[in-house]
Scaffold this motif. Structure first.
Motif, PDB file in Angstrom:
ATOM      1  N   THR A 115       0.691  -6.854  -6.845  1.00 60.42           N
ATOM      2  CA  THR A 115      -0.390  -5.882  -6.776  1.00 60.42           C
ATOM      3  C   THR A 115      -0.168  -4.956  -5.591  1.00 60.42           C
ATOM      4  O   THR A 115       0.254  -5.395  -4.511  1.00 60.42           O
ATOM      5  CB  THR A 115      -1.743  -6.591  -6.622  1.00 60.42           C
ATOM      6  N   GLY A 116      -0.461  -3.670  -5.777  1.00 62.32           N
ATOM      7  CA  GLY A 116      -0.389  -2.696  -4.699  1.00 62.32           C
ATOM      8  C   GLY A 116      -1.520  -1.702  -4.818  1.00 62.32           C
ATOM      9  O   GLY A 116      -2.267  -1.690  -5.803  1.00 62.32           O
ATOM     10  N   TYR A 117      -1.694  -0.896  -3.784  1.00 60.37           N
ATOM     11  CA  TYR A 117      -2.767   0.089  -3.768  1.00 60.37           C
ATOM     12  C   TYR A 117      -2.204   1.475  -3.439  1.00 60.37           C
ATOM     13  O   TYR A 117      -1.296   1.597  -2.612  1.00 60.37           O
ATOM     14  CB  TYR A 117      -3.830  -0.284  -2.735  1.00 60.37           C
ATOM     15  N   VAL A 118      -2.735   2.465  -4.105  1.00 55.29           N
ATOM     16  CA  VAL A 118      -2.420   3.854  -3.800  1.00 55.29           C
ATOM     17  C   VAL A 118      -3.671   4.491  -3.229  1.00 55.29           C
ATOM     18  O   VAL A 118      -4.730   4.479  -3.852  1.00 55.29           O
ATOM     19  CB  VAL A 118      -1.959   4.627  -5.058  1.00 55.29           C
ATOM     20  N   ARG A 161      -5.891   0.704  -7.591  1.00 54.63           N
ATOM     21  CA  ARG A 161      -5.313  -0.654  -7.550  1.00 54.63           C
ATOM     22  C   ARG A 161      -4.313  -0.747  -8.691  1.00 54.63           C
ATOM     23  O   ARG A 161      -4.631  -0.502  -9.843  1.00 54.63           O
ATOM     24  CB  ARG A 161      -6.405  -1.703  -7.714  1.00 54.63           C
ATOM     25  N   ILE A 162      -3.039  -1.071  -8.345  1.00 52.91           N
ATOM     26  CA  ILE A 162      -1.962  -1.103  -9.328  1.00 52.91           C
ATOM     27  C   ILE A 162      -1.431  -2.531  -9.430  1.00 52.91           C
ATOM     28  O   ILE A 162      -0.906  -3.083  -8.452  1.00 52.91           O
ATOM     29  CB  ILE A 162      -0.830  -0.133  -8.946  1.00 52.91           C
ATOM     30  N   VAL A 163      -1.578  -3.109 -10.600  1.00 50.36           N
ATOM     31  CA  VAL A 163      -1.056  -4.453 -10.874  1.00 50.36           C
ATOM     32  C   VAL A 163       0.160  -4.301 -11.771  1.00 50.36           C
ATOM     33  O   VAL A 163       0.076  -3.706 -12.850  1.00 50.36           O
ATOM     34  CB  VAL A 163      -2.120  -5.338 -11.557  1.00 50.36           C
ATOM     35  N   ARG A 164       1.284  -4.837 -11.333  1.00 53.62           N
ATOM     36  CA  ARG A 164       2.527  -4.681 -12.076  1.00 53.62           C
ATOM     37  C   ARG A 164       2.934  -6.015 -12.707  1.00 53.62           C
ATOM     38  O   ARG A 164       2.742  -7.076 -12.109  1.00 53.62           O
ATOM     39  CB  ARG A 164       3.653  -4.169 -11.181  1.00 53.62           C
ATOM     40  N   ASN A 221       0.843  -1.189   0.000  1.00 56.22           N
ATOM     41  CA  ASN A 221       0.000   0.000   0.000  1.00 56.22           C
ATOM     42  C   ASN A 221       0.882   1.243   0.000  1.00 56.22           C
ATOM     43  O   ASN A 221       1.856   1.319   0.756  1.00 56.22           O
ATOM     44  CB  ASN A 221      -0.913   0.028   1.222  1.00 56.22           C
ATOM     45  N   TYR A 222       0.531   2.218  -0.831  1.00 59.50           N
ATOM     46  CA  TYR A 222       1.249   3.482  -0.917  1.00 59.50           C
ATOM     47  C   TYR A 222       0.247   4.591  -0.620  1.00 59.50           C
ATOM     48  O   TYR A 222      -0.805   4.659  -1.258  1.00 59.50           O
ATOM     49  CB  TYR A 222       1.838   3.681  -2.316  1.00 59.50           C
ATOM     50  N   TYR A 223       0.554   5.434   0.353  1.00 61.24           N
ATOM     51  CA  TYR A 223      -0.436   6.390   0.821  1.00 61.24           C
ATOM     52  C   TYR A 223      -0.078   7.810   0.384  1.00 61.24           C
ATOM     53  O   TYR A 223       1.037   8.279   0.606  1.00 61.24           O
ATOM     54  CB  TYR A 223      -0.544   6.359   2.344  1.00 61.24           C
ATOM     55  N   LEU A 224      -1.060   8.489  -0.213  1.00 59.26           N
ATOM     56  CA  LEU A 224      -0.945   9.905  -0.526  1.00 59.26           C
ATOM     57  C   LEU A 224      -1.969  10.617   0.336  1.00 59.26           C
ATOM     58  O   LEU A 224      -3.170  10.405   0.180  1.00 59.26           O
ATOM     59  CB  LEU A 224      -1.238  10.179  -2.007  1.00 59.26           C
ATOM     60  N   GLN A 279      -9.497   2.169 -10.510  1.00 58.05           N
ATOM     61  CA  GLN A 279      -9.955   2.863  -9.313  1.00 58.05           C
ATOM     62  C   GLN A 279     -11.011   1.991  -8.629  1.00 58.05           C
ATOM     63  O   GLN A 279     -12.093   1.763  -9.180  1.00 58.05           O
ATOM     64  CB  GLN A 279     -10.527   4.229  -9.678  1.00 58.05           C
ATOM     65  N   THR A 280     -10.708   1.479  -7.448  1.00 56.31           N
ATOM     66  CA  THR A 280     -11.624   0.578  -6.757  1.00 56.31           C
ATOM     67  C   THR A 280     -12.715   1.319  -6.003  1.00 56.31           C
ATOM     68  O   THR A 280     -13.808   0.798  -5.818  1.00 56.31           O
ATOM     69  CB  THR A 280     -10.851  -0.317  -5.789  1.00 56.31           C
ATOM     70  N   SER A 281     -12.410   2.516  -5.548  1.00 60.29           N
ATOM     71  CA  SER A 281     -13.383   3.390  -4.887  1.00 60.29           C
ATOM     72  C   SER A 281     -12.812   4.797  -4.962  1.00 60.29           C
ATOM     73  O   SER A 281     -11.708   5.007  -5.477  1.00 60.29           O
ATOM     74  CB  SER A 281     -13.620   2.967  -3.429  1.00 60.29           C
TER      75      SER A 281
END
Length: 615
Positions: A52-55, A83-86, A23-26, A76-78
């Motif tokens: 997979t990761g999430y911002v 949701r970032i799939v690499r 998870n990456y938080y902004l 964009q999940t919400s």
């Protein structure tokens, strides 16, 4: 201040994490009534394997993904969650790409994505750390796909923290030197240096180096030999810039670079500005054309491109602040001075800057003035304006327009103006036309060289710890700063904080100090000296004195003298004025009267003295 921050480089134990999801938080502190999509640091580093990761965008804006690299799938999940799939990076080297997010109000946000490869690599969130008088710690986030060590000089203590963040603490104090530089090395298991990080120690407070600090000068007129000549004036200018403490980051030169657009003049410009003995090479230069740079037509413009700069227009981001610099497109300095292409560049740059940096000033540099703003921009004084700049700027209260061209003195408070936006004239390095009522040099202690014929001036700008923009007015002839700074305050996206408004007044009229008298000395049958104290003013000082000499019938014996108060002498300004009077008559009553005037033409009471000269 509302900002959006990013948590960078999610790592552990010196290695990039290889779990399947991170998870990456902004984060954001936006008000519900405002729309915010801004960010200070926007780089995310990814491991080489697939996963997979999430911002998490903690903002009040919903966004869509308008662009991404092929090796990332973004959805964009919400609201505000990406949701970032690499895909796996099977190559040896790291690869980079951008995710561009667009909100419905037009704001955009770009995330810089870095995915390491098989080759050993070290990625840091910045290339240097700094210690200051008010801050003896700094941090660095380090990620690598191999084990590493951090080697710092003995005056820096290194403390590892979680998520591969390292805290650096300085134990060195400055006594006899203003700056100290060293290097931190990141090495692999075999002791090979993978990356070097600059470590700087500065005795000034941190905001001096974390926010812009730059000079603006204009009308340098290389090749002009009047008023001491350019080769006498410019070394003084460079000396002023080089000695500014702390060191300047940029100097902007806003037009009239050459006097007649000749090749030899631009060759001299190149030689001077590129000579490290004349101008500190660490000071970056942005130089744009003025009307004199068109005096030789397209040939002169070609010489400008060859020897000075081939870039006509500039849009820069300096330490999170937008800067726009525009070159003049013809030899005209009245009405339209920028062509349609340059105007389009300006409009697009302003739109981007206002959306991307909504809480920052936008510095715009042009040679000519916006219409009906500072002195020199009216038909009644000099008419040196571009009639279309005002129509563009008035939509952006953030704009701080800096310009030259008029050669008018910086002591005049009408050189700063705020109505729909801010305008500041930066003075000239060739003084030959001052405001309409600019007084002459008569005081016996003033010199023609630096107090009248060659009063050269410029502006030095810095953003202070309160996010205020401070304009320091400098005599580049004397290398001294005038006493009063101009300061504009946030918020910049509204006119609510404007204080230099068109309807501001000069306050009270000047007045004389207690016991003020006119003294007469050095009398001959036809001449004498008079001395009177400087008057007092409650605003930006006295501009000038009007001296009248009459006989007993009230008839003028000689013409009135328009005497400067000599604020241009800075700290050397005399406490009294002494001037010679000649062409007088012996044996008759002579009355001398003096009145003081400020820059708003408010007038003091008169000092008078009546005397006779010997036969």
């Amino acid at each position: 201040m509302k900002r959006l921050f990013v948590l960078l480089l999610i790592c552990c134990g010196g290695y990039i994490a290889t779990s399947t999801a991170q998870n990456y938080y902004l984060t954001s502190v936006a008000n519900p009534q405002d729309s915010w999509l801004t960010i200070d640091n926007k780089t995310v580093t990814l491991p080489a394997d697939a996963g997979t990761g999430y911002v998490q965008l903690k903002t009040n804006l919903s966004v869509s993904v308008s662009s991404r690299p092929t090796w990332l799938v973004v959805s964009q999940t919400s609201k505000g969650v990406l949701r970032i799939v690499r895909k796996a990076n099977k190559s040896a080297s790291a690869r980079t790409g951008n995710i561009v997010l667009t909100a419905k109000d037009g704001k955009t946000l770009t995330l810089n994505m870095v995915q390491v490869g098989k080759d050993p690599v070290v990625i840091t969130d910045k290339d240097g750390i700094g210690f200051y008088a008010d801050k003896n710690t700094d941090s660095l986030t380090i990620c690598s796909n191999v084990s590493f060590t951090v080697n710092a000089p003995d005056w820096i203590k290194v403390t590892p923290t979680s998520d591969s963040t390292f805290l650096f603490t300085s134990n060195k104090k400055l006594y006899d030197q203003p700056e100290f530089a060293d290097t931190i090395y990141i090495k692999d298991a075999e002791g090979k240096t993978m990356k070097a990080i600059a470590a700087d120690l500065k005795y000034h407070q941190s905001y001096w180096f974390q926010k812009p600090c730059f000079a603006v000068i204009s009308d340098i007129h290389f090749g002009d030999e009047a008023n001491q000549g350019w080769n006498v004036r410019m070394p003084r200018v460079f000396n002023t810039l080089n000695n500014y403490d702390p060191r300047l980051q940029y100097v902007f030169v806003v037009g009239d670079i050459a006097n007649k657009g000749q090749e030899s003049e631009y060759q001299q410009v190149q030689a001077y500005f590129n000579d490290p003995q004349r101008l500190d090479p660490r000071v970056k230069r942005i130089i744009v054309r003025g009307n004199h740079d068109w005096f030789n037509g397209s040939a002169g413009v070609g010489y400008f491109d060859k020897y000075v700069s081939s870039q006509d227009n500039h849009y820069l981001i300096i330490q999170g602040y937008p800067f726009i610099a525009l070159g003049l497109d013809n030899g005209n300095y009245r009405d339209e001075t920028l062509n349609s292409e340059t105007r389009k560049f300006l409009i697009e740059s302003l739109k981007h800057a206002s959306k991307t940096y909504p809480d920052k000033p936008i510095f715009v540099f042009t040679h000519t003035l916006p219409y009906h703003t500072v002195i020199g921009s009216y038909e009644s004084d000099y008419a040196a304006y571009d009639s279309n700049l005002d129509d563009i700027f008035k939509n952006y209260p953030q704009v701080v327009s800096l310009n030259g061209h008029t050669h008018m003195g910086l002591m005049d408070p009408r050189q700063i103006y705020q109505k729909d936006y801010t305008v500041v004239n930066v003075g000239s390095q060739k003084s030959d036309s001052h405001p309409t009522k600019f007084p002459g040099r008569h005081h016996l202690g003033a010199t023609s060289e630096i107090d009248y014929n060659a009063i050269t001036e410029g502006i030095i700008v810095h953003v202070n710890e309160k996010d205020e923009v401070v304009f320091e007015r400098w005599s580049t002839a004397r290398g001294k700063k005038y006493a009063t700074d101009w300061v504009i305050r946030p918020p910049y996206n509204t006119t609510n904080s404007f204080i230099y408004t068109p309807n501001r007044s000069g306050g009270k009229a000047p007045w004389w100090p207690n016991g003020a008298v006119i003294n007469v000395s050095n009398m001959t049958s036809t001449s004498c000296h008079i001395t009177f104290p400087q008057a007092i003013d409650d605003n930006e000082g006295v501009n000038r004195y009007i001296i009248s000499v009459t006989n007993s019938s009230g008839q003028k014996i000689i013409s009135d003298k328009n005497q400067s108060a000599l604020q241009y002498m800075c700290t050397d300004q005399p406490s009294s004025i002494t001037i010679p009077l000649t062409g007088l008559q012996p044996g008759i009553d002579i009355t001398v009267s003096v009145e003081a005037r400020d820059y708003y033409e408010l007038i003091s009471s008169k000092l008078t003295n009546t005397f006779k000269l010997p036969n």
